[in-house]
Design a protein around this motif. Structure first.
Motif, mmCIF file in Angstrom:
data_model
loop_
_atom_site.group_PDB
_atom_site.id
_atom_site.type_symbol
_atom_site.label_atom_id
_atom_site.label_comp_id
_atom_site.label_asym_id
_atom_site.label_seq_id
_atom_site.Cartn_x
_atom_site.Cartn_y
_atom_site.Cartn_z
ATOM 1 N N ALA A 67 1.113 -1.336 0.467
ATOM 2 C CA ALA A 67 0.094 -0.009 0.190
ATOM 3 C C ALA A 67 0.641 1.757 0.212
ATOM 4 O O ALA A 67 0.858 2.305 -0.187
ATOM 5 N N HIS A 68 1.906 1.549 0.484
ATOM 6 C CA HIS A 68 3.066 2.107 1.127
ATOM 7 C C HIS A 68 3.959 2.276 -0.799
ATOM 8 O O HIS A 68 5.247 3.049 0.101
ATOM 9 N N GLU B 75 2.951 0.138 -11.998
ATOM 10 C CA GLU B 75 2.909 1.999 -12.318
ATOM 11 C C GLU B 75 2.169 2.212 -13.458
ATOM 12 O O GLU B 75 1.549 3.206 -13.631
ATOM 13 N N GLU B 104 -7.681 -3.165 3.998
ATOM 14 C CA GLU B 104 -7.756 -1.583 3.603
ATOM 15 C C GLU B 104 -6.630 -1.210 3.342
ATOM 16 O O GLU B 104 -6.360 -1.101 1.828
ATOM 17 N N ARG B 108 -5.590 -0.104 -0.867
ATOM 18 C CA ARG B 108 -5.048 1.303 -0.721
ATOM 19 C C ARG B 108 -4.314 0.692 -2.407
ATOM 20 O O ARG B 108 -4.560 1.646 -3.357
ATOM 21 N N GLU B 109 -4.006 0.229 -2.084
ATOM 22 C CA GLU B 109 -2.905 -0.350 -3.289
ATOM 23 C C GLU B 109 -3.316 -0.797 -4.742
ATOM 24 O O GLU B 109 -2.977 0.047 -5.023
ATOM 25 N N PHE B 111 -6.278 0.994 -5.302
ATOM 26 C CA PHE B 111 -7.331 1.271 -5.616
ATOM 27 C C PHE B 111 -6.621 2.924 -6.340
ATOM 28 O O PHE B 111 -7.261 4.213 -6.696
ATOM 29 N N GLU B 112 -5.454 3.284 -5.051
ATOM 30 C CA GLU B 112 -4.813 4.436 -4.563
ATOM 31 C C GLU B 112 -3.623 4.549 -5.783
ATOM 32 O O GLU B 112 -3.093 5.300 -6.178
ATOM 33 N N ARG B 113 -2.996 3.474 -5.341
ATOM 34 C CA ARG B 113 -1.601 3.376 -6.128
ATOM 35 C C ARG B 113 -1.692 3.193 -7.040
ATOM 36 O O ARG B 113 -0.717 4.159 -8.359
ATOM 37 N N ASP B 115 -4.575 2.968 -8.685
ATOM 38 C CA ASP B 115 -5.427 3.371 -9.662
ATOM 39 C C ASP B 115 -7.015 2.829 -10.277
ATOM 40 O O ASP B 115 -6.873 3.165 -11.622
ATOM 41 N N TYR B 136 -14.720 2.054 -1.628
ATOM 42 C CA TYR B 136 -14.268 3.605 -2.857
ATOM 43 C C TYR B 136 -15.146 2.879 -4.146
ATOM 44 O O TYR B 136 -15.372 2.021 -5.071
ATOM 45 N N LYS B 139 -15.966 1.960 -7.995
ATOM 46 C CA LYS B 139 -14.923 1.359 -7.979
ATOM 47 C C LYS B 139 -15.753 0.131 -8.357
ATOM 48 O O LYS B 139 -16.637 -0.307 -7.549
#
Lengths: 274, 274
Positions: A67-68, B75, B104, B108-109, B111-113, B115, B136, B139
């Motif tokens: 995640a990071h 990415e 969670e 995050r991985e 949908f955020e990292r 996308d 989210y 999504k």
């Protein structure tokens, strides 16, 4: 040395059934590290150093790194554990589940890239989603069997009509893992600590498999009942605690506080062996 | 625009039910790229550019990146797809399955990292292993339901004694996903193409969910029967083909060959709609 041999040796050497879970959340880091995802390695390495003589295993959870964007820090942490705590086996908690060529890629990630001693897997896709991991001689694979989250009942607790004795789904997984799937003694099972009678049932079905048992500590499982239900002459257990140890203090003394908490849990588990 | 809206729009615009799977294996790369894990992005981006007007979705499989320490290339590829094929939704094939705080992190991985527009998940741990992804908004999440690998029968095909009609485990998952779990219309199901009668059964239980259907192409599923069983007025399908497209040629013309193969499969699927 196989994964099972490593577990057995670490249990004896550290007089411990405690698995230290590494679920690094930067927002919960203490003091100067607080909120900084670049400090994941530093935080975890300090925990490892503070608990290396108290643990039967370490269990980094890969999601907290992914995640990071911190795969590089996980690599560094794995190397740190190998160098500084070579006697403690490392279970990479990834709960992968896929088949054929894709499972081979995940196995490569766990066992070659990260050099883990064991990995956690989901059994939902069946035997050919487990088998690729067993090609790595001496490595271990813990299959999800019975998890103690509320939704654990949704599938795992369903009874299966066409099998002898109408076992529940998790009992079916335990029997497969002890029997036809366990070609070379590499399998273990993940069983939550919330219901000790279910640990006892899994132990009955899988007398010789190591059990990875999350849910003691922050999640509230009963440590003594867990040991009594799970640890037998032939059956090892690794009882995981993550947050209660990692975040025992929010100050600069976090590693010492983690050590104290780990020692307390380790001793509680040992005392329960009687 | 929600994931489902994107799927619907891509299906109409590209007149396609073909999902292009991105499972990059450097050992199978053509010509000058052959064997070079640093060329994963280049290889995949060329495939994306060659098929962007032919696909209902792209589906990168994260294991193929993770095994090669190529998260940075994934990415970059996600950003490339967003920029160059914004009309084609991206399903990150990760088959994650964990609960609470860990889920969670995986969400995050994805949908955020990265996308991603949607992710694949294992339902083995139940509702609370799915719910964190649904936070989210817009999504999507495709739950493993019925997979067509040999081991798919081991768990998914078991009949459950305590539920009305004694459904099979995969039927239970389909009913949960269509019903109580589908709070905001974000869920879909993964159903293998090998047995069209099972696709029809899932469609009956989940009339409005999008189905992600792997197993056409290199894996041998019947494209026509798949469409007839799965595509209804209300029910979208995304029929995945990976290797047959990616490795259609082992020469420098690989992108053109991939395009030809994708067009052939796309047209075959469209023709089956009748």
């Amino acid at each position: 040395m196989t994964f099972i041999d490593m577990l057995r040796a670490a249990e004896a050497r550290n007089r411990s059934m405690l698995c230290v879970g590494l679920d690094p959340e930067p927002s919960r880091f203490p003091g100067a590290l607080q909120g900084d995802p670049c400090k994941i390695y530093d935080f975890c390495a300090a925990i490892v150093d503070a608990t290396a003589d108290l643990a039967i295993a370490f269990k980094p959870q890969i999601a907290y790194f992914a995640a990071h964007r911190a795969e590089d820090q996980l690599e560094k942490l794995m190397a740190h554990m190998r160098a500084n705590a070579p006697q403690v086996p490392v279970i990479l908690d990834a709960k992968r589940g896929d088949i054929g060529a894709t499972a081979e890629q995940y196995a490569r990630e766990a066992f070659e890239r990260y050099d883990a001693d064991a990995v956690t897997l989901s059994p939902f896709m069946g035997w050919d989603s487990v088998q690729p991991y067993l090609k790595y001689e001496g490595k271990g694979a813990f299959l999800l069997c019975r998890t103690s989250n509320p939704g654990g009942d949704d599938l795992q607790n369903q009874r299966l009509v066409d099998l002898p004795g109408q076992p529940r789904l998790y009992e079916h997984v335990a029997a497969l893992a002890q029997g036809p799937w366990n070609l070379n003694g590499q399998l273990g099972l993940v069983v939550g600590a919330t219901y000790p009678e279910e640990i006892a049932r899994v132990r009955q079905l899988a007398p010789s498999l190591p059990l990875l048992i999350p849910g003691v500590g922050a999640q509230g499982g009963d440590a003594v009942a867990t040991v009594k239900a799970g640890r037998t002459k032939d059956g090892l257990i690794a009882v995981n605690s993550s947050r209660a140890i990692l975040y025992a203090s929010s100050s600069a003394d976090y590693a010492q506080a983690a050590r104290r908490e780990a020692m307390k849990t380790r001793d509680l588990l040992q005392a329960a062996r009687g």
